[in-house]
Design a protein around this motif. Structure first.
Motif: not given
Length: 127
Positions: A46, A50-53, A57-58, A71-72, A75
């Motif tokens: 990414p 960027d904001d990830l949960d 998937e990143f 996967y992160a 978050g």
């Protein structure tokens, strides 16, 4: 076969690791994952900011054998990515817990780490 599983990190069932240092979580894939993939030829990550949960998937890691989603483990906001991987994706194979790290996240909730597998739990999963 025995795989390196450093006990200073937490792990996702999908083989990502998370190492918290000074409020930032560094993320990469495990020794087991890089071995299963084979020679890594491409990494998609990414953008900073960027904001990830958690568990979202990143990115993607592509090897000569497979393409795998990443996967992160926590978050939050991506505060750094490992640009070296774009020119040298083989770092993921050569040093998955060091130079082959992928990104750093400033977590929204530090408790996200507690939900991850310990090194012992992860070792049981891959045994």
């Amino acid at each position: 076969m025995s795989f390196d599983v450093p006990d200073d990190r937490r792990y996702l069932e999908s083989h990502e690791w998370a190492l918290e240092t000074d409020g930032v979580v560094r993320v990469g894939i495990s020794d087991f994952a890089q071995d299963e993939l084979g020679d890594v030829v491409f990494v998609e990550l990414p953008d900073e900011g960027d904001d990830l949960d958690q568990k979202a998937e990143f990115g993607v890691v592509e090897s000569i054998k497979a393409v795998s989603d990443l996967y992160a483990p926590v978050g939050g906001e991506v505060v750094a990515i490992n640009d070296d991987l774009f020119d040298a994706p083989e770092l993921v194979n050569e040093d998955p817990f060091g130079e082959g790290w992928m990104l750093e996240i400033e977590p929204d909730d530090p408790d996200d780490l507690e939900a991850l597998l310990t090194a012992d739990e992860y070792e049981e999963q891959i045994a």
